[in-house]
Design an enzyme around this catalytic site. Structure first.
Site, PDB file in Angstrom:
ATOM      1  N   PRO A   3       0.867  -1.198   0.044  1.00 50.10           N
ATOM      2  CA  PRO A   3      -0.095   0.048   0.188  1.00 50.10           C
ATOM      3  C   PRO A   3       0.912   1.339  -0.182  1.00 50.10           C
ATOM      4  O   PRO A   3       0.326   2.306  -0.301  1.00 50.10           O
ATOM      5  CB  PRO A   3      -0.864  -0.157   1.253  1.00 50.10           C
ATOM      6  N   GLU A  20       2.740  -8.809   7.993  1.00 49.10           N
ATOM      7  CA  GLU A  20       2.648  -7.278   7.909  1.00 49.10           C
ATOM      8  C   GLU A  20       3.672  -6.559   6.754  1.00 49.10           C
ATOM      9  O   GLU A  20       3.732  -5.330   6.822  1.00 49.10           O
ATOM     10  CB  GLU A  20       2.961  -6.586   9.324  1.00 49.10           C
ATOM     11  N   ARG A  80      -1.917  -7.693 -20.959  1.00 48.41           N
ATOM     12  CA  ARG A  80      -2.690  -7.758 -21.870  1.00 48.41           C
ATOM     13  C   ARG A  80      -2.344  -6.393 -23.073  1.00 48.41           C
ATOM     14  O   ARG A  80      -2.823  -6.224 -24.062  1.00 48.41           O
ATOM     15  CB  ARG A  80      -4.023  -7.308 -21.287  1.00 48.41           C
ATOM     16  N   ASP A  98      -9.377   0.241 -25.398  1.00 53.16           N
ATOM     17  CA  ASP A  98      -9.591   0.106 -23.963  1.00 53.16           C
ATOM     18  C   ASP A  98     -10.091   1.575 -23.458  1.00 53.16           C
ATOM     19  O   ASP A  98      -9.487   2.477 -23.798  1.00 53.16           O
ATOM     20  CB  ASP A  98      -8.602  -0.362 -23.117  1.00 53.16           C
TER      21      ASP A  98
HETATM   22  N1  4G3 Z   1      -2.545  -2.088  -2.354  1.00 55.41           N
HETATM   23  C1  4G3 Z   1      -1.708  -3.028  -2.664  1.00 55.41           C
HETATM   24  O1  4G3 Z   1      -1.197  -3.024  -3.690  1.00 55.41           O
HETATM   25  C2  4G3 Z   1      -1.460  -4.001  -1.770  1.00 55.41           C
HETATM   26  C3  4G3 Z   1      -0.160  -4.943  -1.803  1.00 55.41           C
HETATM   27  C4  4G3 Z   1       0.078  -5.786  -0.745  1.00 55.41           C
HETATM   28  C5  4G3 Z   1      -0.931  -5.824   0.430  1.00 55.41           C
HETATM   29  N2  4G3 Z   1      -0.642  -7.029   1.313  1.00 55.41           N
HETATM   30  C6  4G3 Z   1       0.626  -7.382   1.555  1.00 55.41           C
HETATM   31  C7  4G3 Z   1       1.293  -6.360   2.416  1.00 55.41           C
HETATM   32  C8  4G3 Z   1       2.511  -5.954   1.939  1.00 55.41           C
HETATM   33  C9  4G3 Z   1       3.260  -5.116   2.435  1.00 55.41           C
HETATM   34  C10 4G3 Z   1       2.491  -4.276   3.606  1.00 55.41           C
HETATM   35  C11 4G3 Z   1       1.394  -4.451   3.845  1.00 55.41           C
HETATM   36  O2  4G3 Z   1       0.797  -3.693   4.749  1.00 55.41           O
HETATM   37  C12 4G3 Z   1       0.661  -5.440   3.390  1.00 55.41           C
HETATM   38  N3  4G3 Z   1      -1.935  -5.383   0.340  1.00 55.41           N
HETATM   39  C13 4G3 Z   1      -2.379  -4.269  -0.564  1.00 55.41           C
END
Ligand code: 4G3
Length: 250
Positions: free
Chosen positions: A93, A120, A158, A173
């Site tokens: 994230p 995490e 794609r 698209d």
């Molecule tokens: N929004 C995204 O691209 C996304 C990507 C991974 C993920 N989970 C694994 C993870 C990885 C790192 C930190 C963390 O807090 C959670 N969740 C959402």
């Protein structure tokens, strides 16, 4: 295009490699996907792949050593492939927000290694040492990076020339021109008392192109004005949007 994936759940990627457009691209050898599982590099009796966070707090992190060795094995394999050195991407994230423009940029790479975190996440020092770019598919947390990785991979696959073929070319698209897609219709002509717009039955391809562009512009104005703000509309687009908005008022 060559993809390396580092994940504790490699089987999840069968959703991409065994189905649909991406599955066909893999089968035809236009795209390759190889997986490395950190658990295969966990040498203790329990094959430990998680570790406790310094500073306490809930949850675990991915253990550094198995993950580092899996990433290095993926890099080593990538180095055997032709083309530029692999770009190593971590899905989280905290990464750059993926959009169609970003997918087009990633398409320029020959080889991508995608690291899918669990728990995490991973140690910051490993990110600094092994990760070239962090990417996010949106502002939400998933239980793992695998579905984020597959989303990124699918949107790039794609775009690979000849994957979609001419009859479904990606250029048509939505988002390729920065706009939302127009409405689509198929048989029957009358469905639950609602007809297909006459223009689509007219066979007049120029009228149909203009109608579709007008609908895309109008929808984008109504649903995602932020996308319009990022665009310089040409004369035709400006005219069509004005027409759409005038018709809307009637
Ligand atoms: N929004 C995204 O691209 C996304 C990507 C991974 C993920 N989970 C694994 C993870 C990885 C790192 C930190 C963390 O807090 C959670 N969740 C959402």
């Amino acid at each position: 295009m060559w993809f390396g994936v580092v994940s504790l759940f490699p089987d999840m990627f069968r959703a991409l490699t065994e189905h649909g457009v991406s599955g066909r691209a893999v089968k035809q050898g236009k795209v390759s996907v190889s997986c490395w599982n950190p658990r295969d590099y966990a040498y203790d009796n329990y094959q430990t792949v998680d570790d406790r966070p310094y500073g306490g707090g809930p949850g675990m992190l991915m253990k550094i050593q198995p993950l580092e060795e899996a990433i290095q094995a993926a890099r080593h394999s990538a180095d055997q492939q032709p083309g530029k050195p692999a770009k190593v991407i971590y899905l989280s994230p905290q990464g750059r927000k993926l959009d169609q423009q970003g997918a087009l940029e990633l398409l320029q790479e020959d080889k991508l290694i995608l690291v899918a975190g669990r728990y995490e996440g991973i140690d910051e020092r490993l990110i600094e040492r092994e990760i070239d770019e962090e990417w996010s598919i949106g502002d939400f947390v998933l239980s793992g990076g695998e579905m984020a990785a597959m989303t990124l991979m699918d949107t790039v696959i794609r775009l690979v020339p000849e994957v979609l073929g001419h009859n479904q070319s990606a250029e048509q698209d939505s988002f390729m021109d920065g706009l939302l897609d127009c409405p689509h219709y198929t048989r029957p002509e009358q469905y639950q008392g609602r007809a297909v717009p006459d223009v689509l039955l007219s066979g007049n391809h120029e009228k149909i192109r203009r109608w579709r562009l007008k609908q895309s512009l109008g929808r984008t104005w109504e649903r995602r004005p932020d996308l319009l703000d990022a665009l310089e509309l040409n004369n035709e687009q400006q005219t069509l949007l004005t027409e759409y908005l005038n018709e809307r008022e009637t």
